[in-house]
Write an enzyme that holds these catalytic residues in place. Structure first.
Site, PDB file in Angstrom:
ATOM      1  N   SER A  58      35.286  49.936  51.224  1.00  0.00           N
ATOM      2  CA  SER A  58      35.486  51.184  50.675  1.00  0.00           C
ATOM      3  C   SER A  58      36.599  51.737  51.060  1.00  0.00           C
ATOM      4  CB  SER A  58      34.198  52.157  50.877  1.00  0.00           C
ATOM      5  OG  SER A  58      34.168  52.127  52.447  1.00  0.00           O
ATOM      6  N   CYS A 102      21.876  56.361  41.632  1.00  0.00           N
ATOM      7  CA  CYS A 102      21.243  55.327  40.929  1.00  0.00           C
ATOM      8  C   CYS A 102      22.163  54.982  39.768  1.00  0.00           C
ATOM      9  CB  CYS A 102      19.975  55.906  40.251  1.00  0.00           C
ATOM     10  SG  CYS A 102      18.767  56.413  41.283  1.00  0.00           S
ATOM     11  N   ASP A 127      37.369  55.561  53.603  1.00  0.00           N
ATOM     12  CA  ASP A 127      37.302  56.652  52.450  1.00  0.00           C
ATOM     13  C   ASP A 127      36.729  58.028  52.867  1.00  0.00           C
ATOM     14  OD1 ASP A 127      35.106  54.646  52.456  1.00  0.00           O
ATOM     15  OD2 ASP A 127      34.199  56.440  51.535  1.00  0.00           O
ATOM     16  N   GLY A 141      22.686  51.413  43.668  1.00  0.00           N
ATOM     17  CA  GLY A 141      21.369  51.432  44.130  1.00  0.00           C
ATOM     18  C   GLY A 141      20.880  50.214  44.837  1.00  0.00           C
ATOM     19  N   TYR A 150      34.396  57.738  46.926  1.00  0.00           N
ATOM     20  CA  TYR A 150      33.381  56.644  47.488  1.00  0.00           C
ATOM     21  C   TYR A 150      32.577  55.687  46.499  1.00  0.00           C
ATOM     22  CZ  TYR A 150      29.818  54.197  49.773  1.00  0.00           C
ATOM     23  OH  TYR A 150      28.700  53.459  50.414  1.00  0.00           O
ATOM     24  N   CYS A 165      32.977  69.184  40.956  1.00  0.00           N
ATOM     25  CA  CYS A 165      32.256  69.442  42.007  1.00  0.00           C
ATOM     26  C   CYS A 165      32.861  68.902  43.374  1.00  0.00           C
ATOM     27  CB  CYS A 165      30.728  69.019  41.896  1.00  0.00           C
ATOM     28  SG  CYS A 165      29.678  69.395  43.257  1.00  0.00           S
ATOM     29  N   ASN A 169      19.515  59.094  36.749  1.00  0.00           N
ATOM     30  CA  ASN A 169      20.567  59.286  37.611  1.00  0.00           C
ATOM     31  C   ASN A 169      20.882  60.755  37.953  1.00  0.00           C
ATOM     32  OD1 ASN A 169      23.964  58.335  38.107  1.00  0.00           O
ATOM     33  ND2 ASN A 169      22.511  58.786  39.628  1.00  0.00           N
ATOM     34  N   GLY A 170      20.706  61.192  39.247  1.00  0.00           N
ATOM     35  CA  GLY A 170      21.019  62.432  39.574  1.00  0.00           C
ATOM     36  C   GLY A 170      19.980  63.194  40.202  1.00  0.00           C
TER      37      GLY A 170
HETATM   38  P1  5GP Z   1      29.925  57.309  59.389  1.00  0.00           P
HETATM   39  O1  5GP Z   1      31.058  56.968  60.175  1.00  0.00           O
HETATM   40  O2  5GP Z   1      30.172  58.639  58.829  1.00  0.00           O
HETATM   41  O3  5GP Z   1      28.753  56.797  60.000  1.00  0.00           O
HETATM   42  O4  5GP Z   1      30.199  56.204  57.877  1.00  0.00           O
HETATM   43  C1  5GP Z   1      31.196  56.229  57.070  1.00  0.00           C
HETATM   44  C2  5GP Z   1      31.283  54.983  56.348  1.00  0.00           C
HETATM   45  O5  5GP Z   1      29.805  55.429  55.346  1.00  0.00           O
HETATM   46  C3  5GP Z   1      32.328  55.052  55.299  1.00  0.00           C
HETATM   47  O6  5GP Z   1      32.775  53.518  55.385  1.00  0.00           O
HETATM   48  C4  5GP Z   1      32.016  55.208  53.958  1.00  0.00           C
HETATM   49  O7  5GP Z   1      32.680  54.159  53.026  1.00  0.00           O
HETATM   50  C5  5GP Z   1      30.326  55.142  53.962  1.00  0.00           C
HETATM   51  N1  5GP Z   1      29.746  55.913  53.011  1.00  0.00           N
HETATM   52  C6  5GP Z   1      29.943  57.080  52.571  1.00  0.00           C
HETATM   53  N2  5GP Z   1      29.076  57.623  51.762  1.00  0.00           N
HETATM   54  C7  5GP Z   1      28.198  56.717  51.725  1.00  0.00           C
HETATM   55  C8  5GP Z   1      26.839  56.695  50.967  1.00  0.00           C
HETATM   56  O8  5GP Z   1      26.319  57.755  50.582  1.00  0.00           O
HETATM   57  N3  5GP Z   1      26.115  55.670  51.231  1.00  0.00           N
HETATM   58  C9  5GP Z   1      26.501  54.481  52.220  1.00  0.00           C
HETATM   59  N4  5GP Z   1      25.893  53.564  52.365  1.00  0.00           N
HETATM   60  N5  5GP Z   1      27.710  54.550  52.746  1.00  0.00           N
HETATM   61  C10 5GP Z   1      28.440  55.615  52.655  1.00  0.00           C
HETATM   62 MG    MG Z   2      32.768  52.215  53.783  1.00  0.00          MG
END
Ligand code: 5GP
Ligand code: MG
Length: 458
Positions: free
Chosen positions: A285, A2, A348, A28, A244, A434, A102-103
């Site tokens: 990203s 958030c 990323d 969010g 990210y 972390c 947030n958290g």
């Molecule tokens: P995967 O290939 O694992 O399905 O998706 C990887 C993608 O998800 C990457 O482009 C990364 O930037 C994105 N991503 C990583 N963490 C999150 C998150 O917490 N939320 C969303 N919406 N995308 C994420």
């Molecule tokens: Mg991405």
């Protein structure tokens, strides 16, 4: 995850909060809300959807007063029903207060059972509501003592903003899992999850709120208090914010995120170079690590995929035939750039592996001859209990598949991840993070019942 914002003593408080939320939209996208206080009453507007859709001229006008807090929501605790949208507002003994969080707390269940046993009636399924009940119960004439007593009962991750009548309160857990910073516009103080929210409203960045610090802001004056043990607590900033989550134009945890991501890309290039025709990213990203990667190896950088920025909610029903198109609404590869090329694609992170697999398939269909994928963080093997919405261990591809098996699943010619040591080596204060999602070493004990829908008995 958030985004939160607080504005104190400004005649445009709600409008500033609205603009700030706009800059925090990435934290969010499910819902947004603002609460304001006009010296007598608290006003509240909240709605599902993006910030731009959640408010209109009338609702912003109705948010009267000089103090306001706001929230953008991405559900990590509680499902995404409308009662769970923040800020969360209560009136206790005729005195209104509101909170935005947030958290994720890690002792939700204990606190919940205790409060319910004492007669608290919960309206929502959010861990954030617990904070308000604790505050109501402990109400004390001395505000500092009151907040210290309540917030020291919380465990886990919290960056919080409160409106307690005309006082704006901000707080951060002693580990500093989530960011929270302080800025100033004219004479007025602002609290925001990320500094990009301050930039948008031309506020001056003053400093980050310390881990374990509580700030009380009224009449353009600020006072601090600290949670017991804050000094000794080991810092545990969420490293995934750097990788990210946060916006690259933000400065959080004493780092500029754009520069951190470029350094991650450079380090990745050192560890896993590829002699490719060019480097490219999966936008947006992956962009920043990809630039660092290309610069380190003196490789050409190309934009092989174009992002469509006009993605609204698509109401197309999920038949398999249409689902394919839905994904491609967002990202489209450029055939003329990719045809016959050997490419290195920088991303990323990989979470489930399913979107990566789809993207790689698109690149192949567009004619790429050889695809090497490089990831600017280590394999994510463990769920997060401090606010990132990582799925269960079962769904995290790296927890059950080796790198080679993942490469086969995604269908790339090679796959490599940045090492843990390499990742930490590019952070300024590498001991203050972390990294539990990579190592399973949780800095604060995790709950035994770990369902996100804990309070719904699901
Ligand atoms: P995967 O290939 O694992 O399905 O998706 C990887 C993608 O998800 C990457 O482009 C990364 O930037 C994105 N991503 C990583 N963490 C999150 C998150 O917490 N939320 C969303 N919406 N995308 C994420
Ligand atoms: Mg991405």
């Amino acid at each position: 995850m958030c985004g939160i914002i607080g504005v104190s003593d400004h005649k445009e408080a709600a409008n500033i909060a609205f603009l700030g939320l706009y800059a925090l939209q990435h934290r969010g996208e499910e819902a947004a809300g603002i609460a304001s206080y006009d010296g007598k009453n608290i006003h509240l507007t909240k709605s599902a959807g993006l910030v731009a859709d959640a408010f209109d001229e009338d609702s912003l006008k109705s948010l009267k007063g000089k103090t306001a807090i706001g929230h953008t929501r991405y559900s990590t605790t509680g499902s995404s029903n409308s009662k769970n949208i923040q800020p969360f507002l209560v009136t206790h003994r005729n005195r209104p207060m509101a909170v935005a969080h947030n958290g994720n707390l890690t002792n939700t269940e204990e606190l919940y059972r205790e409060l319910e046993g004492e007669g608290s009636i919960f309206q929502t399924t959010m861990d954030s509501e617990i904070v308000v009940h604790l505050l109501a119960k402990a109400r004390n004439g001395n505000m500092k003592k009151w907040f210290i007593e309540v917030l020291s009962q919380l465990k886990g991750a919290f960056s919080l903003v409160f409106l307690v009548e005309d006082v704006l309160v901000g707080a951060r857990d002693p580990q500093g899992f989530r960011p929270l910073c302080l800025g100033k516009i004219d004479q007025s103080y602002i609290l925001a999850s990320e500094s990009c929210a301050l930039d948008l409203i031309h506020a001056e960045f003053i400093r980050e709120i310390d881990p374990g610090e509580i700030v009380f802001i009224k009449n353009n004056k600020i006072e601090s208090a600290y949670l017991p043990g804050w000094k000794k607590a080991k810092k545990a900033h969420c490293i995934f914010e750097n990788i990210y989550f946060a916006r690259p134009d933000s400065n959080i945890f004493n780092e500029n995120i754009y520069q951190v991501r470029k350094r991650l890309g450079r380090q990745l290039a050192k560890e896993h170079p590829v002699k490719a025709d060019f480097a490219m990213s999966i936008p947006d990203s992956g962009n920043y690590a990809a630039i660092g990667y290309a610069q380190e190896l003196d490789l050409p950088f190309e934009v092989g995929i174009i992002r469509n920025h006009y993605i609204g909610r698509t109401f197309i029903q999920p038949s398999q035939f249409l689902r394919d198109f839905r994904v491609r609404v967002k990202l489209n590869p450029i055939k003329n750039v990719l045809k016959g090329k050997k490419i290195v694609v920088i991303e990323d992170s990989i979470v489930r592996g399913t979107t990566s697999r789809g993207r790689i398939e698109d690149l192949k269909r567009a004619g790429a001859k050889e695809i090497h994928m490089r990831i600017s963080c280590p394999p994510i093997k463990f769920p997060c209990f401090y606010g990132i919405d990582f799925p269960s261990k079962k769904e995290l591809i790296a927890s059950s598949k080796s790198v080679r098996e993942t490469a086969r699943f995604i269908k790339v010619d090679s796959l490599a991840y940045l090492s843990l040591k390499g990742m930490l080596s590019v952070m300024k204060n590498s001991g203050n993070y972390c990294d539990a999602c990579f190592t399973g070493k949780y800095p604060v004990p995790i709950p035994t019942n770990t369902s996100k829908y804990l309070l719904e008995g699901a």
